[in-house]
Design an enzyme around this catalytic site. Structure first.
Site, short mmCIF file in Angstrom:
data_model
loop_
_atom_site.label_atom_id
_atom_site.label_comp_id
_atom_site.label_asym_id
_atom_site.label_seq_id
_atom_site.Cartn_x
_atom_site.Cartn_y
_atom_site.Cartn_z
N CYS A 1 0.86 -1.18 0.00
CA CYS A 1 0.00 0.00 0.00
C CYS A 1 0.90 1.23 0.00
O CYS A 1 1.95 1.25 0.64
CB CYS A 1 -0.94 0.09 1.19
SG CYS A 1 -2.08 -1.26 1.32
N ARG B 1 3.72 -0.04 -5.03
CA ARG B 1 3.53 -0.68 -3.73
C ARG B 1 2.22 -1.46 -3.65
O ARG B 1 1.99 -2.20 -2.69
CB ARG B 1 3.54 0.38 -2.63
CG ARG B 1 4.81 1.17 -2.55
CD ARG B 1 4.70 2.22 -1.47
NE ARG B 1 4.62 1.62 -0.16
CZ ARG B 1 5.65 1.27 0.59
NH1 ARG B 1 6.86 1.49 0.14
NH2 ARG B 1 5.49 0.72 1.76
N TRP C 1 -2.88 -2.55 -1.70
CA TRP C 1 -2.62 -3.97 -1.95
C TRP C 1 -3.43 -4.70 -0.89
O TRP C 1 -3.12 -4.61 0.30
CB TRP C 1 -1.13 -4.28 -1.82
CG TRP C 1 -0.79 -5.68 -2.22
CD1 TRP C 1 -0.52 -6.14 -3.48
CD2 TRP C 1 -0.67 -6.82 -1.36
NE1 TRP C 1 -0.25 -7.49 -3.44
CE2 TRP C 1 -0.34 -7.93 -2.16
CE3 TRP C 1 -0.83 -7.02 0.02
CZ2 TRP C 1 -0.15 -9.20 -1.64
CZ3 TRP C 1 -0.65 -8.29 0.54
CH2 TRP C 1 -0.31 -9.37 -0.30
N ASN D 1 -1.44 1.71 5.86
CA ASN D 1 -0.60 0.68 5.26
C ASN D 1 -0.19 -0.25 6.40
O ASN D 1 0.36 0.21 7.39
CB ASN D 1 0.63 1.34 4.62
CG ASN D 1 1.68 0.35 4.18
OD1 ASN D 1 1.39 -0.80 3.92
ND2 ASN D 1 2.92 0.82 4.11
N GLY D 2 -0.49 -1.54 6.29
CA GLY D 2 -0.12 -2.47 7.37
C GLY D 2 -1.30 -3.36 7.73
O GLY D 2 -2.29 -3.44 7.00
N GLU E 1 16.26 -17.75 -10.20
CA GLU E 1 15.92 -16.35 -10.47
C GLU E 1 15.26 -16.21 -11.86
O GLU E 1 14.28 -15.47 -12.01
CB GLU E 1 17.19 -15.49 -10.36
CG GLU E 1 17.02 -14.03 -10.66
CD GLU E 1 16.03 -13.29 -9.76
OE1 GLU E 1 15.53 -13.87 -8.78
OE2 GLU E 1 15.73 -12.13 -10.08
N LYS F 1 11.48 -14.78 -12.39
CA LYS F 1 11.21 -13.63 -13.26
C LYS F 1 10.11 -13.97 -14.26
O LYS F 1 9.20 -13.20 -14.47
CB LYS F 1 12.46 -13.20 -14.05
CG LYS F 1 13.55 -12.48 -13.29
CD LYS F 1 13.24 -11.08 -12.87
CE LYS F 1 12.59 -11.04 -11.53
NZ LYS F 1 13.39 -11.08 -10.35
N GLU G 1 6.59 -14.44 -12.48
CA GLU G 1 5.94 -13.31 -11.81
C GLU G 1 5.45 -12.23 -12.77
O GLU G 1 4.50 -11.53 -12.44
CB GLU G 1 6.82 -12.71 -10.71
CG GLU G 1 8.00 -11.90 -11.18
CD GLU G 1 8.76 -11.26 -10.03
OE1 GLU G 1 8.16 -10.84 -9.04
OE2 GLU G 1 10.01 -11.17 -10.15
N HIS H 1 15.74 -36.68 -10.84
CA HIS H 1 15.02 -37.17 -9.66
C HIS H 1 13.54 -36.76 -9.70
O HIS H 1 12.87 -36.79 -8.66
CB HIS H 1 15.69 -36.66 -8.38
CG HIS H 1 17.09 -37.14 -8.25
ND1 HIS H 1 17.39 -38.44 -7.90
CD2 HIS H 1 18.28 -36.52 -8.45
CE1 HIS H 1 18.70 -38.60 -7.88
NE2 HIS H 1 19.27 -37.44 -8.22
N LYS I 1 5.64 -4.20 -4.69
CA LYS I 1 7.10 -4.08 -4.64
C LYS I 1 7.66 -4.34 -3.24
O LYS I 1 8.63 -5.06 -3.08
CB LYS I 1 7.50 -2.68 -5.14
CG LYS I 1 8.99 -2.46 -5.25
CD LYS I 1 9.59 -3.28 -6.35
CE LYS I 1 11.09 -3.10 -6.49
NZ LYS I 1 11.67 -4.21 -7.27
O1 M6R Z 1 12.66 -5.74 -0.99
P1 M6R Z 1 13.14 -7.16 -0.82
O2 M6R Z 1 14.39 -7.44 -1.55
O3 M6R Z 1 13.20 -7.57 0.62
O4 M6R Z 1 11.98 -8.02 -1.49
C1 M6R Z 1 12.02 -9.40 -1.48
C2 M6R Z 1 11.02 -9.98 -2.46
O5 M6R Z 1 9.73 -9.56 -2.14
C3 M6R Z 1 11.32 -9.59 -3.91
O6 M6R Z 1 12.62 -9.93 -4.28
C4 M6R Z 1 10.32 -10.25 -4.86
O7 M6R Z 1 10.50 -11.63 -4.88
C5 M6R Z 1 10.43 -9.66 -6.26
N1 M6R Z 1 9.13 -9.46 -6.82
C6 M6R Z 1 11.21 -10.51 -7.19
O8 M6R Z 1 11.30 -9.97 -8.46
#
Ligand code: M6R
Length: 614
Positions: free
Chosen positions: A2, A27, A75, A101-102, A487, A491, A494, A510, A609
């Site tokens: 948020c 956010r 969010w 926010n929270g 990774e 990517k 997501e 396996h 984010k």
């Molecule tokens: O801000 P942070 O690095 O702590 O965030 C961790 C994850 O939320 C963040 O890396 C998330 O997985 C991303 N969307 C990956 O692209």
């Protein structure tokens, strides 16, 4: 998650709020809303499910005047994303409005108590409960708004950053924080409040970062006052922002993600700036200098992180074990915090986070601190909660990362971890002088090698086109390339919503090998190094089952090129440093796949984010 923004002063609030919400949309973007108090004393609230653009359209013919107002981009946590659950929320009398926010964990019991006193609720949110509670206390105890907020916050359990506005007090905003971030910008004759500095930067560079359990009393034309939850005034410090406006704009790119991918030669250089000196042969990573003695004797390092930052931690594991010969564990912060882990006082816990606000990582830090461990941070956002909660650490200096998919933050994290591992290896004497210097020189070449990889964009775009309709993908790698496989898969899933799995190449047999057929693209890192021949065998296993291989190989490679359906040639570098350049093709691939599939690259569905809730 948020985003919250608020303004009080002499300017029109609405344009400031809308611009701020657009900057904070990374956010959360389930819904957006604003509340403005105009000169006639009307409190107008406009809120809408969807993006800030939906709100703008919805409110286009409405009265949006007023030079005090609050805004929110959501969010969803409590209650589905719809118009009613959007913020701001009203109190019972509709005189007070609040953005939040929270998460208020004990909202259900507070709600029951308020219902017994005749309160009725319109939404399913915890936020509406808190603003009702504030009004109940204000009316019942005959308190001023600020004191009522403090009294209410003493009753809640959870995390919050809130801004409260009262129709009957048009010259005041009350802001408070615990767990979730909040910055107050101090202008010539006005105040700007936001979840981060991006909505503030173009108006003022003077900011105050609110601390946990602090409540700001922000009055038009008066000095900022800050009180704690014991209702005592506390001193605050005004800091100067170093953020530049250009760094939070798209700069001609279609998406922030693409801009951030292309910024990597610079961001990696910035991460090394002032730290790596090949002439003197010295590495100076400020944040760990004070803890060198601990590293010298350390029996264990524990990385705690989430998502992409956790993948950077996995790369760090290879680096610290190989170079500094310290055993490393890499923990998901969300699991670590609830697992009653065994933590020794001589453990060094390193929290890795781009945002520095991830709730699970913050909780893991508090746990490690409570057990007496030394806790360091590797964060990107300067002044973030994690940076402040740790005993020390290093910033990654990647610059603001706005695309939800983390890209330049990853390479910056790996850069800093590499420098740390090299420095500690020197302190511990676990590396020969020649190997140390060789790696130093090689590090210096990484930014220009990233530039070379970025030139492969057109080839990678073609690969994305050829695979954009696939439903599944497998990413493989061995050794230090295994985290890059994870990774790459993260990517792709997501932002393009293609199901993808990352695996250590040898683990394929396996289980995952059962998935291989002619429809399954297998993305492999097969660069030169100790595991090369092993990966070649794994590729053959895939080919024998008609799988399609797209391989990242070292420039000049012949063997894999002959076997693979498509090869992406990247410059040669030291095996340990390969992740810094081999991740780039996977970033570009997911970007182009998402664009071709019509996905919202910078704001993928259901994500945010900064994950400031657990
Ligand atoms: O801000 P942070 O690095 O702590 O965030 C961790 C994850 O939320 C963040 O890396 C998330 O997985 C991303 N969307 C990956 O692209």
């Amino acid at each position: 998650m948020c985003g919250i923004v608020a303004y009080i002063g002499k300017r029109e609030a609405y344009p400031i709020l809308i611009k701020g919400l657009q900057r904070l949309e990374y956010r959360g973007y389930d819904s957006a809303g604003v509340a403005m108090l105009n000169a006639k004393g009307d409190l107008n609230v406009y809120k809408r499910k969807g993006k800030v653009t939906d709100l703008i359209e919805f409110a286009k013919d409405e009265d949006k005047s007023g030079n005090i107002g609050i805004g929110h981009t959501r969010w969803a946590t409590h209650g589905e994303p719809n118009d009613v659950n959007s913020h701001p929320h009203y109190s019972q009398s509709k005189n007070i409005v609040m953005i939040h926010n929270g998460i208020i964990e004990n909202y259900a019991s507070i709600k029951e108590g308020l219902k017994k006193r005749g309160h009725t609720f319109l939404s399913q949110t915890d936020t509406e409960v808190l603003v009702h509670l504030i009004e109940q206390i204000k009316e019942h105890e005959g308190m001023k708004l600020g004191h009522a907020v403090i009294a209410a916050l003493n009753q809640v359990i959870g995390a919050y950053s809130i801004v409260v506005m009262d129709k009957n007090d048009p010259d005041t905003l009350i802001a408070a924080k615990k767990g979730s971030p909040m910055v107050i910008g101090i202008g010539a004759d006005d105040f700007f409040i936001a979840s981060d500095a991006s909505p503030i930067i173009e108006y003022t560079k003077n900011v105050v970062y609110l601390e946990d359990e602090q409540v700001a009393i922000i009055r038009r034309g008066k000095e900022l006052k800050i009180r704690n939850l014991k209702d005592k005034e506390v001193t605050h410090y005004v800091q100067e922002l170093t953020l530049e406006l250009e760094s939070i704009e798209k700069g001609g790119y279609d998406h922030f993600m693409l801009k951030e991918i292309y910024e990597q030669p610079k961001s990696v250089r910035d991460s090394m700036r002032g730290r790596l000196n090949t002439t003197s042969g010295l590495i100076t990573v400020g944040g760990i200098v004070d803890h060198e003695k601990k590293f010298e004797k350390a029996k264990r390092i524990i990385f705690v992180a989430c998502g992409t930052s956790w993948h950077a931690g996995l790369v760090g594991e290879y680096l610290f074990e190989e170079l500094a010969r310290i055993p490393v564990e890499v923990e998901y912060a969300s699991e670590f915090r609830y697992r009653n882990p065994i933590i020794y006082q001589d453990d060094i816990v390193i929290a890795i986070s781009q945002s520095g606000e991830t709730a699970d990582t913050l909780a893991a830090i508090e746990l490690a601190k409570s057990k007496g461990a030394t806790v360091l941070g590797v964060c990107n956002v300067v002044g973030s909660s994690i940076a402040r909660a740790t005993h020390g650490g290093s910033y990654t200096h990647a610059g603001p990362e706005i695309g939800v998919a983390s890209t330049k933050a990853f390479t910056a994290q790996v850069t800093v971890l590499t420098l740390m591992a090299l420095h500690i290896a020197k302190v511990r004497g676990t590396l020969t002088e020649s190997r140390y210097h060789q790696l130093l020189y090689e590090m210096e070449t990484i930014p220009s090698k990233i530039e070379e990889v970025l030139k492969l964009n057109d080839q990678i775009k073609e690969i994305a086109y050829a695979h954009k309709d696939t439903n599944n993908a497998l990413y493989l790698g061995r050794g230090v390339s295994f985290p890059v496989a994870l990774e790459g898969a993260l990517k792709l899933k997501e932002i393009s919503y293609i199901h993808a799995e990352g695996y250590p190449a040898a683990e394929m047999k396996h289980g995952p090998i059962a998935l291989i057929d002619e429809a399954m693209p297998v993305f492999v890192i097969a660069t030169k190094g100790a595991n090369y021949e092993k990966v070649v065998s794994n590729i053959q296993e895939v080919k024998a089952r008609k799988g399609k291989i797209i391989a990242v190989v070292t420039a000049g490679d012949k063997e894999v090129k002959e076997m693979a359906d498509i090869s992406i040639e990247i410059p040669e570098t030291d095996e340990l440093l390969v992740p810094l350049i081999s991740v780039i093709p996977w970033q570009l691939l997911s970007y182009h796949s998402a664009v071709m599939r019509g996905c919202n690259v910078d704001q993928p569905r259901n994500l945010a984010k900064s994950v400031t809730v657990e």
